[in-house]
Motif scaffolding. Structure first.
Motif, PDB file in Angstrom:
ATOM      1  N   ALA A  37      33.839  16.647 -17.079  1.00 18.07           N
ATOM      2  CA  ALA A  37      32.407  16.657 -17.432  1.00 18.07           C
ATOM      3  C   ALA A  37      31.560  16.262 -16.211  1.00 18.07           C
ATOM      4  CB  ALA A  37      32.163  15.705 -18.597  1.00 18.07           C
ATOM      5  N   ILE A  38      32.053  15.305 -15.427  1.00 15.45           N
ATOM      6  CA  ILE A  38      31.302  14.864 -14.236  1.00 15.45           C
ATOM      7  C   ILE A  38      31.192  16.007 -13.226  1.00 15.45           C
ATOM      8  CG2 ILE A  38      31.438  13.360 -12.201  1.00 15.45           C
ATOM      9  CD1 ILE A  38      32.571  11.177 -14.107  1.00 15.45           C
ATOM     10  N   TYR A  39      32.290  16.749 -13.012  1.00 16.48           N
ATOM     11  CA  TYR A  39      32.249  17.850 -12.035  1.00 16.48           C
ATOM     12  C   TYR A  39      31.221  18.908 -12.436  1.00 16.48           C
ATOM     13  CZ  TYR A  39      36.648  16.061 -10.066  1.00 16.48           C
ATOM     14  OH  TYR A  39      37.606  15.277  -9.478  1.00 16.48           O
ATOM     15  N   ASP A  40      30.937  19.019 -13.737  1.00 18.41           N
ATOM     16  CA  ASP A  40      29.957  20.017 -14.191  1.00 18.41           C
ATOM     17  C   ASP A  40      28.523  19.571 -13.935  1.00 18.41           C
ATOM     18  OD1 ASP A  40      31.846  21.772 -14.983  1.00 18.41           O
ATOM     19  OD2 ASP A  40      31.836  21.171 -17.106  1.00 18.41           O
ATOM     20  N   GLU A  41      28.352  18.277 -13.619  1.00 16.90           N
ATOM     21  CA  GLU A  41      26.989  17.782 -13.402  1.00 16.90           C
ATOM     22  C   GLU A  41      26.516  18.153 -11.992  1.00 16.90           C
ATOM     23  OE1 GLU A  41      26.396  13.613 -14.249  1.00 16.90           O
ATOM     24  OE2 GLU A  41      27.833  13.707 -15.889  1.00 16.90           O
ATOM     25  N   GLN A  42      25.224  18.385 -11.880  1.00 10.19           N
ATOM     26  CA  GLN A  42      24.629  18.611 -10.556  1.00 10.19           C
ATOM     27  C   GLN A  42      24.043  17.283 -10.124  1.00 10.19           C
ATOM     28  OE1 GLN A  42      24.955  21.424  -8.833  1.00 10.19           O
ATOM     29  NE2 GLN A  42      26.031  22.359 -10.566  1.00 10.19           N
ATOM     30  N   ARG A  43      24.724  16.560  -9.265  1.00 10.67           N
ATOM     31  CA  ARG A  43      24.213  15.275  -8.802  1.00 10.67           C
ATOM     32  C   ARG A  43      24.717  15.042  -7.386  1.00 10.67           C
ATOM     33  NH1 ARG A  43      25.333  11.216 -13.133  1.00 10.67           N
ATOM     34  NH2 ARG A  43      24.510   9.869 -11.517  1.00 10.67           N
ATOM     35  N   GLU A  45      26.243  12.762  -5.971  1.00  8.90           N
ATOM     36  CA  GLU A  45      27.565  12.132  -5.813  1.00  8.90           C
ATOM     37  C   GLU A  45      28.699  13.146  -5.919  1.00  8.90           C
ATOM     38  OE1 GLU A  45      25.265  11.145  -7.986  1.00  8.90           O
ATOM     39  OE2 GLU A  45      24.973   8.969  -7.922  1.00  8.90           O
ATOM     40  N   VAL A  46      28.422  14.347  -6.438  1.00 14.55           N
ATOM     41  CA  VAL A  46      29.491  15.352  -6.586  1.00 14.55           C
ATOM     42  C   VAL A  46      29.445  16.302  -5.388  1.00 14.55           C
ATOM     43  CG1 VAL A  46      30.453  17.191  -8.027  1.00 14.55           C
ATOM     44  CG2 VAL A  46      29.396  15.197  -9.114  1.00 14.55           C
ATOM     45  N   TRP A  47      30.473  16.227  -4.542  1.00 17.80           N
ATOM     46  CA  TRP A  47      30.565  17.098  -3.355  1.00 17.80           C
ATOM     47  C   TRP A  47      31.425  18.303  -3.700  1.00 17.80           C
ATOM     48  CZ3 TRP A  47      30.290  15.088   2.211  1.00 17.80           C
ATOM     49  CH2 TRP A  47      29.316  14.085   2.294  1.00 17.80           C
ATOM     50  N   ARG A  48      31.051  19.435  -3.134  1.00 14.25           N
ATOM     51  CA  ARG A  48      31.742  20.683  -3.457  1.00 14.25           C
ATOM     52  C   ARG A  48      32.424  21.267  -2.221  1.00 14.25           C
ATOM     53  NH1 ARG A  48      30.727  21.472  -8.608  1.00 14.25           N
ATOM     54  NH2 ARG A  48      29.090  20.105  -9.343  1.00 14.25           N
ATOM     55  N   GLU A  49      33.486  22.081  -2.480  1.00 14.28           N
ATOM     56  CA  GLU A  49      34.130  22.812  -1.386  1.00 14.28           C
ATOM     57  C   GLU A  49      33.124  23.845  -0.871  1.00 14.28           C
ATOM     58  OE1 GLU A  49      36.962  21.669  -0.557  1.00 14.28           O
ATOM     59  OE2 GLU A  49      38.193  21.202  -2.299  1.00 14.28           O
ATOM     60  N   LYS A  50      33.470  24.483   0.244  1.00 10.54           N
ATOM     61  CA  LYS A  50      32.549  25.476   0.797  1.00 10.54           C
ATOM     62  C   LYS A  50      32.307  26.621  -0.192  1.00 10.54           C
ATOM     63  CE  LYS A  50      33.117  24.258   5.619  1.00 10.54           C
ATOM     64  NZ  LYS A  50      33.678  24.545   6.928  1.00 10.54           N
ATOM     65  N   ASP A  51      33.295  26.883  -1.105  1.00 11.77           N
ATOM     66  CA  ASP A  51      33.108  27.963  -2.095  1.00 11.77           C
ATOM     67  C   ASP A  51      32.431  27.472  -3.378  1.00 11.77           C
ATOM     68  OD1 ASP A  51      34.963  26.494  -3.458  1.00 11.77           O
ATOM     69  OD2 ASP A  51      36.491  28.067  -3.553  1.00 11.77           O
ATOM     70  N   GLY A  52      32.024  26.208  -3.424  1.00  6.01           N
ATOM     71  CA  GLY A  52      31.297  25.690  -4.584  1.00  6.01           C
ATOM     72  C   GLY A  52      32.158  24.936  -5.592  1.00  6.01           C
ATOM     73  N   ALA A  53      33.496  25.047  -5.495  1.00  3.91           N
ATOM     74  CA  ALA A  53      34.364  24.297  -6.427  1.00  3.91           C
ATOM     75  C   ALA A  53      34.212  22.796  -6.141  1.00  3.91           C
ATOM     76  CB  ALA A  53      35.815  24.722  -6.231  1.00  3.91           C
ATOM     77  N   PRO A  54      34.350  21.947  -7.176  1.00  6.23           N
ATOM     78  CA  PRO A  54      34.207  20.505  -6.908  1.00  6.23           C
ATOM     79  C   PRO A  54      35.293  20.006  -5.972  1.00  6.23           C
ATOM     80  CG  PRO A  54      34.993  20.882  -9.149  1.00  6.23           C
ATOM     81  CD  PRO A  54      34.677  22.237  -8.572  1.00  6.23           C
TER      82      PRO A  54
END
Ligand code: SIN
Ligand code: MN
Length: 266
Positions: A37-43, A45-54
């Protein structure tokens, strides 16, 4: 919970220790659901891979009740207090995703290299504690460790800002080859709920995950209170500045939260 003398000896010599299935399926199922659920949040604190995956979610103890309780859990905190012989505070808290098919590499590094250079941590008296949220297998990008490399001290490193979305002080191939010739490589695997402790100077890294099996691991960095950071340069949600000793919750706190959620859903 107390470590035995054999466990303390293994940590001292090898630089790491695995405690299989320390958390129950009920506790870890709750944490796994909350992580997704946290990975689905836009915040921020959540860093993503270059392709957008958490890639990683920082500081979840500040905005999620289950992870708040995990960050104060006696099954994790007491063994680290035992090793350091003093109270500890939370230096960093992250939930690494290593998603199915897309999870990217973590280059070879020592964590203390970053804590020293970026945060001004005086000594390598901080410990990494990882809790497996998914099964960690030989095939889904397990953490690889170079046993005994903690005795090599703080090695020369260069700041890699290119390879992944996450800046890291990484080691060169010659250094890694030399240390692996001495200590080999291990990749501890285990069921969800297992806990891995490793020394701040232990060389480690992980390959990408091209399997359909996600490999989520929570990492807490617990620092001896007397060794608090002196010159932070990173945001508070990456390198915390609350140096107060962790006060543990009751051993059944996570299980109670899991049961209250099940009741509410029924
Ligand atoms: C880390 O070294 O901080 C994370 C490595 C991994 O999750 O594979
Ligand atoms: Mn690391």
């Amino acid at each position: 919970m107390k470590l035995t003398q054999d466990q303390l000896d293994q940590f001292e010599t090898e630089g790491w220790l695995l405690l299989p299935e320390l958390f129950t399926p009920e506790e870890v199922d709750l944490l796994r659901r909350e992580a997704v659920a946290i990975y689905d949040e836009q915040r921020p604190e959540v860093w993503r891979e270059k392709d957008g995956a958490p890639r990683t979610a920082f500081a979840a103890h500040k905005y999620n009740e289950a992870f708040r309780l995990l960050g104060r859990h006696p099954r994790m905190i007491r063994p680290v207090e035992q090793v350091f012989g003093e109270s500890v505070y939370l230096h960093q808290y992250k939930i690494n995703a290593k998603s199915a098919f897309t999870g990217a590499v973590w280059q070879w590094h020592q964590d203390y290299g970053t804590w020293k250079r970026d945060d001004g941590m005086p000594e390598p008296r901080a410990m990494n504690i990882s809790i497996f949220l998914d099964e960690v297998m030989p095939i889904n990008g397990p953490l690889m460790l170079v046993p005994r490399s903690q005795t090599a001290g703080d090695l020369e490193a260069s700041h890699d800002l290119e390879t992944t979305s996450y800046p890291l002080w990484t080691l060169d191939e010659k250094t890694v080859t030399r240390l692996v010739e001495q200590g080999g490589i291990v990749a501890p695997t285990g069921k969800p709920g297992s806990m891995l402790m490793f020394h701040g100077n232990l060389v480690h890294g992980s390959a990408g995950n091209i399997t359909p099996y996600p490999r989520k691991i929570v990492y807490l960095t617990l620092n001896a209170c007397s060794n608090h950071i002196r010159t932070p340069t990173r945001p508070e949600f990456i390198a915390h500045q609350d140096f107060a000793p962790i006060q543990c919750v009751d051993d059944d706190a996570l299980a109670k939260l899991a049961r209250s959620g099940q009741k509410a859903a029924a």
